[in-house]
Design an enzyme around this catalytic site. Structure first.
Site, PDB file in Angstrom:
ATOM      1  N   GLY A 135      -3.856  -4.354   6.191  1.00 45.97           N
ATOM      2  CA  GLY A 135      -2.589  -3.855   7.033  1.00 45.97           C
ATOM      3  C   GLY A 135      -2.755  -2.740   7.734  1.00 45.97           C
ATOM      4  O   GLY A 135      -3.557  -1.687   7.222  1.00 45.97           O
TER       5      GLY A 135
ATOM      6  N   LYS B  89      -1.255  -1.085  -4.304  1.00 47.88           N
ATOM      7  CA  LYS B  89      -2.395  -0.334  -4.040  1.00 47.88           C
ATOM      8  C   LYS B  89      -2.133   1.394  -3.769  1.00 47.88           C
ATOM      9  O   LYS B  89      -0.892   1.556  -3.012  1.00 47.88           O
ATOM     10  CB  LYS B  89      -3.142  -0.914  -2.758  1.00 47.88           C
ATOM     11  CG  LYS B  89      -4.042  -0.023  -2.063  1.00 47.88           C
ATOM     12  CD  LYS B  89      -4.563  -0.827  -0.903  1.00 47.88           C
ATOM     13  CE  LYS B  89      -4.756   0.090   0.383  1.00 47.88           C
ATOM     14  NZ  LYS B  89      -5.326  -1.055   1.568  1.00 47.88           N
ATOM     15  N   LEU B  90      -2.736   2.096  -4.369  1.00 41.95           N
ATOM     16  CA  LEU B  90      -2.576   3.635  -4.242  1.00 41.95           C
ATOM     17  C   LEU B  90      -3.574   4.132  -3.356  1.00 41.95           C
ATOM     18  O   LEU B  90      -4.728   3.876  -3.478  1.00 41.95           O
ATOM     19  CB  LEU B  90      -2.567   4.301  -5.572  1.00 41.95           C
ATOM     20  CG  LEU B  90      -1.842   3.563  -6.985  1.00 41.95           C
ATOM     21  CD1 LEU B  90      -2.087   4.283  -8.019  1.00 41.95           C
ATOM     22  CD2 LEU B  90      -0.429   3.457  -6.459  1.00 41.95           C
ATOM     23  N   LYS B  91      -3.174   5.067  -2.517  1.00 43.55           N
ATOM     24  CA  LYS B  91      -4.285   5.908  -1.797  1.00 43.55           C
ATOM     25  C   LYS B  91      -4.485   6.795  -2.852  1.00 43.55           C
ATOM     26  O   LYS B  91      -3.749   7.894  -3.182  1.00 43.55           O
ATOM     27  CB  LYS B  91      -3.361   6.225  -0.479  1.00 43.55           C
ATOM     28  CG  LYS B  91      -3.252   5.028   0.536  1.00 43.55           C
ATOM     29  CD  LYS B  91      -4.309   4.632   1.162  1.00 43.55           C
ATOM     30  CE  LYS B  91      -3.856   3.671   2.359  1.00 43.55           C
ATOM     31  NZ  LYS B  91      -5.257   3.022   2.737  1.00 43.55           N
TER      32      LYS B  91
ATOM     33  N   LEU C 236      -0.161  -0.903   9.539  1.00 44.59           N
ATOM     34  CA  LEU C 236       0.960  -0.675   9.811  1.00 44.59           C
ATOM     35  C   LEU C 236       1.672  -1.172  10.864  1.00 44.59           C
ATOM     36  O   LEU C 236       2.347  -0.648  11.963  1.00 44.59           O
ATOM     37  CB  LEU C 236       1.213   0.812  10.183  1.00 44.59           C
ATOM     38  CG  LEU C 236       1.289   2.046   8.806  1.00 44.59           C
ATOM     39  CD1 LEU C 236      -0.043   1.571   7.952  1.00 44.59           C
ATOM     40  CD2 LEU C 236       1.368   3.488   9.284  1.00 44.59           C
TER      41      LEU C 236
ATOM     42  N   ASP D 223     -13.617  -1.860   3.676  1.00 43.23           N
ATOM     43  CA  ASP D 223     -12.445  -2.145   4.670  1.00 43.23           C
ATOM     44  C   ASP D 223     -13.236  -1.514   5.986  1.00 43.23           C
ATOM     45  O   ASP D 223     -13.989  -2.251   6.541  1.00 43.23           O
ATOM     46  CB  ASP D 223     -11.327  -1.196   4.159  1.00 43.23           C
ATOM     47  CG  ASP D 223     -10.416  -1.236   5.347  1.00 43.23           C
ATOM     48  OD1 ASP D 223     -10.573  -1.767   6.369  1.00 43.23           O
ATOM     49  OD2 ASP D 223      -9.240  -0.502   5.187  1.00 43.23           O
TER      50      ASP D 223
ATOM     51  N   GLU E 277     -11.090   0.498  -3.114  1.00 41.11           N
ATOM     52  CA  GLU E 277     -11.311   0.121  -1.711  1.00 41.11           C
ATOM     53  C   GLU E 277     -12.122   1.384  -0.750  1.00 41.11           C
ATOM     54  O   GLU E 277     -11.608   2.637  -0.911  1.00 41.11           O
ATOM     55  CB  GLU E 277     -10.102  -0.169  -0.934  1.00 41.11           C
ATOM     56  CG  GLU E 277     -10.035  -0.795   0.282  1.00 41.11           C
ATOM     57  CD  GLU E 277      -8.602  -0.967   0.928  1.00 41.11           C
ATOM     58  OE1 GLU E 277      -7.945  -1.596   0.108  1.00 41.11           O
ATOM     59  OE2 GLU E 277      -8.381  -0.867   2.094  1.00 41.11           O
TER      60      GLU E 277
ATOM     61  N   LYS F 111      -9.292  -7.360   8.458  1.00 34.47           N
ATOM     62  CA  LYS F 111      -8.062  -6.725   9.669  1.00 34.47           C
ATOM     63  C   LYS F 111      -8.672  -7.191  10.660  1.00 34.47           C
ATOM     64  O   LYS F 111      -9.884  -7.084  11.205  1.00 34.47           O
ATOM     65  CB  LYS F 111      -8.017  -5.430   9.467  1.00 34.47           C
ATOM     66  CG  LYS F 111      -7.606  -4.822   8.402  1.00 34.47           C
ATOM     67  CD  LYS F 111      -7.685  -3.303   8.089  1.00 34.47           C
ATOM     68  CE  LYS F 111      -6.935  -2.602   6.882  1.00 34.47           C
ATOM     69  NZ  LYS F 111      -7.497  -1.111   6.957  1.00 34.47           N
TER      70      LYS F 111
ATOM     71  N   ASP G  39      -7.498   3.003  -2.787  1.00 37.28           N
ATOM     72  CA  ASP G  39      -7.968   3.026  -1.693  1.00 37.28           C
ATOM     73  C   ASP G  39      -8.268   4.346  -1.084  1.00 37.28           C
ATOM     74  O   ASP G  39      -7.505   5.347  -1.113  1.00 37.28           O
ATOM     75  CB  ASP G  39      -7.099   2.310  -0.468  1.00 37.28           C
ATOM     76  CG  ASP G  39      -7.772   2.176   0.855  1.00 37.28           C
ATOM     77  OD1 ASP G  39      -9.026   2.524   0.852  1.00 37.28           O
ATOM     78  OD2 ASP G  39      -7.321   1.489   1.729  1.00 37.28           O
TER      79      ASP G  39
ATOM     80  N   SER H 244       0.972  -1.190  -0.019  1.00 38.85           N
ATOM     81  CA  SER H 244      -0.054   0.033  -0.002  1.00 38.85           C
ATOM     82  C   SER H 244       0.933   1.153   0.098  1.00 38.85           C
ATOM     83  O   SER H 244       1.614   1.532   0.972  1.00 38.85           O
ATOM     84  CB  SER H 244      -0.930   0.048   1.099  1.00 38.85           C
ATOM     85  OG  SER H 244      -1.679   1.071   1.478  1.00 38.85           O
TER      86      SER H 244
HETATM   87  C1  NPQ Z   1      -6.225   0.961   4.811  1.00 38.53           C
HETATM   88  N1  NPQ Z   1      -3.940   0.730   5.788  1.00 38.53           N
HETATM   89  O1  NPQ Z   1      -6.166  -0.081   4.229  1.00 38.53           O
HETATM   90  C2  NPQ Z   1      -5.135   1.087   5.973  1.00 38.53           C
HETATM   91  C3  NPQ Z   1      -5.293   2.316   6.695  1.00 38.53           C
HETATM   92  C4  NPQ Z   1      -4.216   3.041   7.494  1.00 38.53           C
HETATM   93  C5  NPQ Z   1      -1.584  -0.198   4.706  1.00 38.53           C
HETATM   94  O2  NPQ Z   1      -3.287   0.981   3.810  1.00 38.53           O
HETATM   95  C6  NPQ Z   1      -1.647   4.708  11.369  1.00 38.53           C
HETATM   96  C7  NPQ Z   1      -2.266   3.278  11.909  1.00 38.53           C
HETATM   97  C8  NPQ Z   1      -1.840   5.415  10.092  1.00 38.53           C
HETATM   98  C9  NPQ Z   1      -3.047   2.767  11.091  1.00 38.53           C
HETATM   99  C10 NPQ Z   1      -2.677   5.018   8.020  1.00 38.53           C
HETATM  100  C11 NPQ Z   1      -3.031   0.581   4.647  1.00 38.53           C
HETATM  101  C12 NPQ Z   1      -2.679   4.352   9.340  1.00 38.53           C
HETATM  102  C13 NPQ Z   1      -3.396   3.260   9.633  1.00 38.53           C
HETATM  103  C14 NPQ Z   1      -3.720   4.130   7.270  1.00 38.53           C
HETATM  104  C15 NPQ Z   1      -3.974   2.507   8.898  1.00 38.53           C
HETATM  105  O3  NPQ Z   1      -7.114   1.599   4.790  1.00 38.53           O
HETATM  106 MG    MG Z   2      -8.349   0.392   3.490  1.00 30.31          MG
END
Ligand code: NPQ
Ligand code: MG
Length: 387
Positions: A307, A178-180, A309, A255, A230, A279, A205, A152
């Site tokens: 995930g 995966k791109l935010k 982090l 999610d 997502e 998760k 996402d 991600s």
């Molecule tokens: C998701 N994670 O899928 C999350 C969101 C996310 C790996 O994209 C601190 C703690 C910062 C938890 C940022 C990924 C965070 C966090 C993003 C969870 O949406």
């Molecule tokens: Mg997500």
């Protein structure tokens, strides 16, 4: 789904009920190798609550994925510490517990606070599996010895910087990128990444950044052959997601909106999504995560492991979970080094050139704590003992 289809060991019934003699909540402070930015904010350090349980000389470790502020979900570091100390831990200490389901059942009367509950289920699962000499993967009926993984990638200052990240991770073997995204960082970004990465599995996402008013805008993402989009809409919405899914060719993956197995069944029945990520923290522990997995399998919907982090402890639990059969899409289970210069476990997780991570085979999570490092980064601890 009939329980006959599930492995007998899935309930991980202990030979004799376990009575926890102590539970410790320890806060560790870790700095990310690179800041991570999503539609809800930017993170560069994390304070992670770890849970250590002891019974009959065996210990188990769990991780709580709540963040400092209630941005991803309502939970925070503060709320987690409060409910653990004042409600959940007193309910568990000294009580006979035969399985992780017993932990879930004991905590069920308490509403919400799923990340805090999950930390306890994780530690208990590790302890119970270790005491039986089984890996968690074996204990829950995992069928893979390696799991496919993706990465991600956060919002960057420029599209060029993001494309550079994409190519660097593709070169490391990651099977899915995966791109935010968020309004203002979406179509142009995805177009540029697609040009640089034309064939591979690509998803986006939004972490709840859009509304149904963006439907026409989001329809333009259909041109990029994405694996999924997502959580485009609000965390507490199922109905608008169903309307959006009807308008999009791209599969929606929920999610934030999926908090339990019943919610997963509702979302799939309503057509709010075609995919779900799991998760363990978001759904409150292994018991519910297995439930979501099974609901999705029954609906013919593949799942993947999300995930948060995590450090090595949470990551090890994610890998064990992702060894279940219906985790057929690459998860957000990256190498330890994607997040941390040094992980809290003695053997950090690595991504092989084929884009898979090995499922540890040792007892419990199969990873060992790097105690010297853990002590160095510990910023708080509170121990609770059975009366
Ligand atoms: C998701 N994670 O899928 C999350 C969101 C996310 C790996 O994209 C601190 C703690 C910062 C938890 C940022 C990924 C965070 C966090 C993003 C969870 O949406
Ligand atoms: Mg997500």
């Amino acid at each position: 789904m009939s329980s006959a289809a599930l492995p007998l060991t899935r309930t991980l019934t202990a030979a004799a009920p376990v009575r926890l003699s102590s539970i410790e909540v320890r806060l560790v402070s870790l700095t990310l190798v690179r800041p991570f930015e999503t539609s809800f904010g930017r993170t560069d350090t994390r304070t992670v609550p770890l849970v250590r349980m002891v019974a009959d000389g065996v210990e188990g470790w769990g991780e709580i994925v709540a963040d400092q502020e209630p941005l991803y979900s309502e939970e925070t570091l503060g709320t987690a510490q409060h409910v653990l100390a004042d409600c959940f831990i007193p309910a568990l200490l000294g009580r006979p517990l035969s399985s992780v389901e017993d932990v879930a059942a004991t905590l069920r009367r308490f509403k919400g606070h799923r990340m805090a509950k999950a930390g306890l289920e994780l530690a208990f699962m590790d302890l119970a599996a270790r005491s039986r000499g089984l890996s968690i993967s074996q204990a829950i009926g995992g069928t893979r010895d390696r799991v496919p993984v993706g990465v991600s990638l956060g919002i960057e200052k420029t599209i060029d910087a993001l494309v550079e990240q994409v190519l660097a991770h593709v070169a490391q073997g990651y099977q899915r990128i995966k791109l935010k995204i968020k309004p203002g960082w979406d179509l142009e970004v995805v177009r540029a990444v697609r040009e640089a990465y034309p064939q591979g599995l690509l998803s986006v996402d939004a972490n709840t950044a859009y509304t149904l008013a963006h439907t026409e805008h989001l329809r333009q993402l259909d041109a990029f052959d994405l694996l999924m989009i997502e959580q485009p809409l609000a965390h507490d919405d199922m109905v608008d997601h169903a309307a959006l899914q009807r308008a999009l060719r791209t599969d929606i993956c929920l999610d934030e909106s999926i908090l339990h197995a019943r919610g997963a069944a509702h979302a799939l029945a309503l057509g709010s999504c075609r995919l779900i990520n799991i998760k363990i923290g978001r759904v409150g522990g292994y018991t519910e995560a297995l439930g979501v997995h099974d609901v999705c399998q029954t609906h013919g919907a593949p799942v993947w492991c999300g995930g948060m982090l995590e450090c090595g402890i949470g990551r090890a639990h994610n890998v064990a979970l992702a060894s279940l059969p219906n985790f057929s899409l690459p998860g957000d289970i990256s190498a330890s080094k994607r997040y941390w210069a040094r992980d809290v476990i003695t053997t950090p997780f690595e991504v092989a050139p084929d884009g898979t991570v090995a499922v540890p085979t040792g007892p419990g999570t199969g990873v060992e704590i790097d105690h010297a490092f853990l002590d160095e980064i510990t910023v708080g601890r509170r121990a609770f003992t059975a009366p």
